[in-house]
Every structure is written in structure tokens, then in C-alpha cells.
Design an enzyme around this catalytic site. Structure first.
Site, PDB file in Angstrom:
ATOM      1  N   CYS A  74      16.223  20.999  19.895  1.00 28.65           N
ATOM      2  CA  CYS A  74      15.847  20.662  21.063  1.00 28.65           C
ATOM      3  C   CYS A  74      16.965  21.047  22.106  1.00 28.65           C
ATOM      4  O   CYS A  74      18.185  20.797  22.101  1.00 28.65           O
ATOM      5  CB  CYS A  74      15.769  19.056  21.175  1.00 28.65           C
ATOM      6  SG  CYS A  74      15.338  18.517  22.705  1.00 28.65           S
ATOM      7  N   CYS A  80      19.776  13.575  25.779  1.00 28.51           N
ATOM      8  CA  CYS A  80      18.510  12.707  25.520  1.00 28.51           C
ATOM      9  C   CYS A  80      18.997  11.573  24.576  1.00 28.51           C
ATOM     10  O   CYS A  80      19.970  11.941  23.815  1.00 28.51           O
ATOM     11  CB  CYS A  80      17.687  13.388  25.149  1.00 28.51           C
ATOM     12  SG  CYS A  80      16.318  12.295  24.471  1.00 28.51           S
ATOM     13  N   CYS A  83      17.749  11.372  19.807  1.00 30.35           N
ATOM     14  CA  CYS A  83      18.160  11.857  18.515  1.00 30.35           C
ATOM     15  C   CYS A  83      19.750  11.964  18.633  1.00 30.35           C
ATOM     16  O   CYS A  83      20.317  12.453  19.521  1.00 30.35           O
ATOM     17  CB  CYS A  83      17.715  13.188  18.237  1.00 30.35           C
ATOM     18  SG  CYS A  83      15.702  13.502  18.040  1.00 30.35           S
ATOM     19  N   CYS A 173       9.057  16.495  23.700  1.00 34.66           N
ATOM     20  CA  CYS A 173       9.922  15.978  22.553  1.00 34.66           C
ATOM     21  C   CYS A 173       9.434  16.326  21.247  1.00 34.66           C
ATOM     22  O   CYS A 173       8.139  16.239  20.945  1.00 34.66           O
ATOM     23  CB  CYS A 173       9.627  14.367  22.599  1.00 34.66           C
ATOM     24  SG  CYS A 173      10.472  13.530  21.457  1.00 34.66           S
ATOM     25  N   GLN A 301       3.702   1.465  11.630  1.00 31.82           N
ATOM     26  CA  GLN A 301       4.580   2.290  10.996  1.00 31.82           C
ATOM     27  C   GLN A 301       4.472   3.713  11.798  1.00 31.82           C
ATOM     28  O   GLN A 301       3.348   4.059  11.804  1.00 31.82           O
ATOM     29  CB  GLN A 301       4.577   2.558   9.682  1.00 31.82           C
ATOM     30  CG  GLN A 301       4.710   1.377   8.800  1.00 31.82           C
ATOM     31  CD  GLN A 301       6.405   0.962   8.629  1.00 31.82           C
ATOM     32  OE1 GLN A 301       7.084   1.749   9.199  1.00 31.82           O
ATOM     33  NE2 GLN A 301       6.776  -0.264   8.314  1.00 31.82           N
ATOM     34  N   TYR A 330       6.543 -11.775   8.063  1.00 33.01           N
ATOM     35  CA  TYR A 330       6.731 -11.022   9.335  1.00 33.01           C
ATOM     36  C   TYR A 330       5.784  -9.737   8.910  1.00 33.01           C
ATOM     37  O   TYR A 330       6.102  -8.472   9.155  1.00 33.01           O
ATOM     38  CB  TYR A 330       8.177 -10.353   9.393  1.00 33.01           C
ATOM     39  CG  TYR A 330       9.260 -11.497   9.567  1.00 33.01           C
ATOM     40  CD1 TYR A 330       9.659 -12.079  10.954  1.00 33.01           C
ATOM     41  CD2 TYR A 330      10.089 -11.867   8.628  1.00 33.01           C
ATOM     42  CE1 TYR A 330      10.585 -13.021  11.135  1.00 33.01           C
ATOM     43  CE2 TYR A 330      11.042 -12.727   8.704  1.00 33.01           C
ATOM     44  CZ  TYR A 330      11.263 -13.183  10.174  1.00 33.01           C
ATOM     45  OH  TYR A 330      12.184 -14.184  10.337  1.00 33.01           O
ATOM     46  N   GLU A 351       2.492 -14.099  10.325  1.00 34.73           N
ATOM     47  CA  GLU A 351       3.001 -13.579  11.359  1.00 34.73           C
ATOM     48  C   GLU A 351       2.962 -14.359  12.524  1.00 34.73           C
ATOM     49  O   GLU A 351       2.000 -15.197  12.728  1.00 34.73           O
ATOM     50  CB  GLU A 351       2.118 -12.218  11.476  1.00 34.73           C
ATOM     51  CG  GLU A 351       2.188 -11.388  12.767  1.00 34.73           C
ATOM     52  CD  GLU A 351       3.709 -11.002  13.108  1.00 34.73           C
ATOM     53  OE1 GLU A 351       4.383 -11.209  14.081  1.00 34.73           O
ATOM     54  OE2 GLU A 351       4.216 -10.370  12.117  1.00 34.73           O
ATOM     55  N   ASP A 401       9.927  -8.496   6.062  1.00 34.08           N
ATOM     56  CA  ASP A 401      10.373  -7.280   6.702  1.00 34.08           C
ATOM     57  C   ASP A 401      10.308  -7.802   8.088  1.00 34.08           C
ATOM     58  O   ASP A 401       9.548  -7.629   9.062  1.00 34.08           O
ATOM     59  CB  ASP A 401       8.942  -6.473   6.706  1.00 34.08           C
ATOM     60  CG  ASP A 401       9.294  -5.064   7.277  1.00 34.08           C
ATOM     61  OD1 ASP A 401      10.431  -4.784   7.807  1.00 34.08           O
ATOM     62  OD2 ASP A 401       8.275  -4.276   7.377  1.00 34.08           O
ATOM     63  N   CYS A 428      15.416  -2.604   8.749  1.00 37.13           N
ATOM     64  CA  CYS A 428      15.718  -1.368   9.631  1.00 37.13           C
ATOM     65  C   CYS A 428      16.946  -1.581  10.456  1.00 37.13           C
ATOM     66  O   CYS A 428      17.384  -0.939  11.217  1.00 37.13           O
ATOM     67  CB  CYS A 428      14.506  -1.257  10.648  1.00 37.13           C
ATOM     68  SG  CYS A 428      14.238  -2.580  11.940  1.00 37.13           S
TER      69      CYS A 428
END
Length: 470
Positions: A74, A80, A83, A173, A301, A330, A351, A401, A428
Site C-alpha cells: 500500500c 494511514c 495497517c 484500501c 464477522q 455476548y 445479547e 465472546d 479480541c
């Protein structure tokens, strides 16, 4: 570290890369973090911050190159904020993420000997995202040496790191598909020529705010979601209509176009109200052999192919025999529970967001699943309801999650009290996973952690941890 001042240029040997994708160097038992520096490099960097136990420096020059450094694909890499590791060979990125999870569990969680398996790599490392959010701005970031004739008061792209008010104007992108990039460029041109200004993050004036592109990677469906302010009345609605008509003529394959409206000052790409200009307002995606309807605001996802790898890891660690009651906490739009419904006797998803629960129920019906239920409840309160477990059945396996902010302490205590035989924690945010591992250790044994690379070239790491009741 005594005797040093901000602004000094020092030379560093980069030993590793830390969580967050910053190079790590050590001098006299002092740790330095240097953005974009790679293991194996020797660099010169300018000191920008000094703390009691660590310092931060800005890369100025590479004195000796790393053997696995590659040319970033890129042209915006380094400016940016999307990444952080495009300049590093992909196998090295994957190996580093394994080391980072091991290090975080050891330092934060106090688990020096836990079985951390090698990170599962992605099969696609570019063009893998099925959703991208872009920001309009009246304060364009101007790269050094750029054509001075280019307008400085219009940008559509991604934020420059550390600047909420500055947006790097992009042509493309590389994390999204070529088709999405073609639409992105067309939207930028149409909105620039619309006569209405982009929104200013400082002034809170302007019209164009966000562009969200979503694709069904397995179905070909495509959604364009334009989010604007509501301050221009009928003139704003007519401008969006013109953009929509031009897009539809140029890209007839667009499945649906949504116009969201928000006057919130927060930089959240979500409409407080809106309208569907054509299509249903949803796209379809196929994941793990199941079909899903995905609305404009729903969480889903964002890497379809790697999500199947993630779900395989969850299923493998869960050890399903076919007769389990599974709690999916979740659960969002129900993707994990629906994907695994064929492996267990019953799934119960919990949820707190009403629209997500509605999507989850619709997706269960779409796939003709009669062993899946979804409950609208706040996780910090759900398991404290005396009737909840007796009505839903005691779980054999719990999958949790949580969002990036982690699990509420009340929920951790409730999980300890519930005492399901197996607990699968999908995270995450590895530092918060390590924190919660400590708390869960009161009743659970941490058996194994499986990292999954959901987002190649970025600092992000997904980790699946299995706990067994002691």
C-alpha cells in the site's frame, strides 16, 4: 532512565515486536518501544517519551535492515492508521502474534507455562475484509510533497494515527475487494461534486460523515451505507438521492443502499435514523454452511473466510459430543451459536442489543433451526436472574465472546457461580483475556489458548481459550 531528554536521537537494536505492533529494544535494563521498527533492524530513533520503566521513540532511520522486511503493497503505509505490519513478511507476523499472546498471559495473567498453540494464519492477507468504514472530513491530511492544487477541505478515507480530526484521503484500501474500491472512488467523486461539504470533526458542521461498504463474500451481495448529518434538510436528501441514482447506474450489482442520518458529535458510524433507498437494507452471507441476513448496523464477522477457521477452533476446543446445552454469551447476531447448533442439543444466546437479537432470531429461522433460542438481556444481570438457568437449562459448555472492552466483573463472578464444566473464552483483546484468566482461575483451569489471525497486517489478535472446571 537518567540523563536522557526528549528529542535526542539514539541507536537501537530491535529485539522483538510487542502487542500493538511496536518494535522492542532494551538498553541498560530499560525497555524502548518504537513504531514501525522490526526485529532484526538496527535503527536511529528520536526519543519522544520517557517513563519510569520504559521509553518511546520515533523511527528516524534504518541503519541495518531486517532480513524479513518486505515492500509494503500500500502506498499509504506508514501514514494511514489501518495497517501496522505490511512491511513485514506474513509468516513473521503470525509467529510474532503467538509470542505476544504468550507474553501477555505470562506478564499480566501470571500463566508462564500455559499451552499457547501456533497462531492460525489467514489464507488471504489482502482483500479479506467484508466491511470497511470510511470517514469524510473537511481537514485532509496533506502528505509531504503532495500536489498543492489538491483541495485541503475534502477527504474520504481513514484517520491518521493520533489525529481524530485529520483524515488521509484514499484512492483505495487494499483490505477490501477491487469491486468495493471501485465503488469507493465513485462515491468520493460524486460527494465531492455534490455541492455539500464534508463534516468537520472540530466544527461539527457539514453534511457527508461516513461511508460503509459491506459485501457478502460468499454471495456477491453488496451494501452501500451513506451516513450524513441532518442539518441540510431537503437539500441533503436530494443530494443523497442523486448520489444513489448515479451509483445504481454505474454499479447495478449493488444489492441495497441505505442512508443513515445522525447529528451526534461522536465519531461513531451509525445512523440515529435512516431510510432505505433501494433493496431490503440487508445483505446475505454464508458462513459455516449457514445463511445470514446482515443489516446495516449489525455486528458480523468482518473476515468471512477466517471466521470459519475461528469457528473450527472454537468447536475443536469445546469437545462437543452432541448432547450438550450451549450458552453463547455476548452472542451478537448469533453467528457462533447458529454455526455450532448442529453439534449440540440446544443453544441459548444472550445479547443486550435488541436489533442484534432480532437479527439472530431471523437467522435461526432462516436456517430452520429449532434448537436455538436468543434472549435479550444485559450480561451483567442475565445470569443473576434466579429463573434464568432453571428455565434455560444448566449449560455443559459456555462460550463467551465479549466486546473489545472486555467482560463485566459481575459476569465473571456469575460464571464462577454457574460452574459450567467447560468454558470457551473468545477474545479480541488479549490483555483483558489475561486479566479475566486470573479471576476465572478461582474455579477453572486454563488448558490451552489458540490464537487466530483474523486481520493480517494489523496489530489485532483473536485468541480462543479453553477452561475446565476444577
Amino acid at each position: 532512565m537518567s540523563g536522557l531528554r526528549k528529542g535526542e536521537i539514539l541507536e537501537f537494536e530491535i529485539a522483538d515486536i510487542a502487542f500493538g505492533a511496536r518494535g522492542v529494544a532494551r538498553t541498560e535494563n530499560f525497555v524502548w518501544f518504537i513504531d514501525r521498527a522490526l526485529p532484526g533492524q538496527r535503527v536511529k530513533a528520536r526519543v519522544c517519551r520517557i517513563r519510569k520503566q520504559y521509553g518511546e521513540a520515533v523511527l528516524q532511520e534504518v541503519v541495518r535492515e531486517a532480513p524479513d522486511r518486505v515492500a509494503p503493497p500500500c502506498p499509504h503505509f506508514g501514514t494511514c492508521g489501518g495497517c501496522q505490519m505490511q512491511h513485514w513478511a506474513y509468516p513473521s507476523q503470525v509467529a510474532a502474534k503467538t509470542r505476544q499472546v504468550e507474553d501477555i498471559l505470562r506478564r499480566i495473567g501470571g500463566f508462564p507455562g500455559v499451552d499457547v498453540r501456533p497462531t492460525l494464519p489467514a489464507s488471504e492477507i489482502l482483500g479479506y475484509r467484508n466491511k470497511m468504514e470510511f470517514t469524510f472530513s473537511d481537514r485532509r491530511w496533506i502528505p509531504e510533497g503532495e500536489d498543492p492544487e489538491k483541495p485541503a477541505d475534502f477527504a474520504l478515507g481513514l484517520h491518521v494515527p493520533g489525529r481524530f480530526d485529520k483524515v488521509l484521503d484514499l484512492d483505495a484500501c487494499l483490505l477490501q475487494s477491487d469491486r468495493a474500491n471501485q465503488i469507493f472512488r465513485h462515491v468520493r467523486e460524486l460527494t465531492f461534486r455534490s455541492g455539500l461539504p464534508p463534516y468537520g470533526q472540530k466544527s461539527h458542521d457539514g453534511f457527508w460523515r461516513f461511508l460503509i461498504l459491506r459485501e457478502g463474500r460468499q454471495t456477491g451481495d453488496l451494501m452501500v451505507n451513506l451516513i450524513t448529518s441532518g442539518g441540510f434538510g431537503d437539500a441533503g436528501l436530494e443530494a443523497v438521492n442523486r448520489v444513489a441514482e448515479a451509483l445504481r447506474a454505474a454499479f447495478p450489482e449493488i444489492t441495497t443502499l441505505v442512508h443513515g442520518i445522525t447529528d451526534s458529535k461522536g465519531q461513531v458510524a451509525r445512523g440515529e435514523s435512516g431510510r432505505i433507498l433501494w433493496g431490503s437494507g440487508n445483505i446475505r452471507e454464508i458462513l459455516y454452511g449457514m445463511e445470514f441476513e446482515v443489516s446495516s448496523d449489525a455486528f458480523f464477522q468482518t473476515n468471512t473466510l477466517q471466521a470459519e477457521v475461528l469457528f473450527d477452533a472454537i468447536a475443536g476446543l469445546s469437545g462437543f459430543q452432541g448432547d450438550e446445552v450451549l450458552y453463547d454469551l455476548y452472542c451478537g447476531t448469533g453467528a457462533i451459536g447458529i454455526a455450532l447448533a448442529g453439534r449440540v442439543r440446544r443453544v441459548l444466546g444472550v445479547e443486550a442489543i435488541p436489533s442484534a437479537v432480532a437479527n439472530a432470531r431471523e437467522n435461526a429461522a432462516l436456517n430452520r433451526l429449532d434448537n436455538v433460542d436468543f434472549v435479550l438481556a444485559d450480561m451483567k444481570d442475565a445470569l443473576r436472574d434466579s429463573d434464568f438457568v432453571s428455565t434455560c437449562g444448566r449449560p455443559d459448555v459456555v462460550i463467551i465472546d465479549p466486546p473489545r472492552g472486555g467482560t463485566h466483573p459481575k459476569t465473571i463472578q456469575d460464571l464462577l457461580a454457574l460452574g459450567a464444566p467447560r468454558l470457551i473464552y473468545v477474545s479480541c483483546n488479549p490483555p483483558l483475556l489475561a486479566r479475566d484468566c486470573q479471576a476465572l482461575g478461582e474455579r477453572y483451569r486454563l488448558d490451552v489458548v489458540q490464537p487466530v489471525d483474523m486481520f493480517p497486517h494489523t496489530k489485532h489478535i483473536e485468541a480462543v481459550a479453553r477452561f475446565t472446571l476444577r
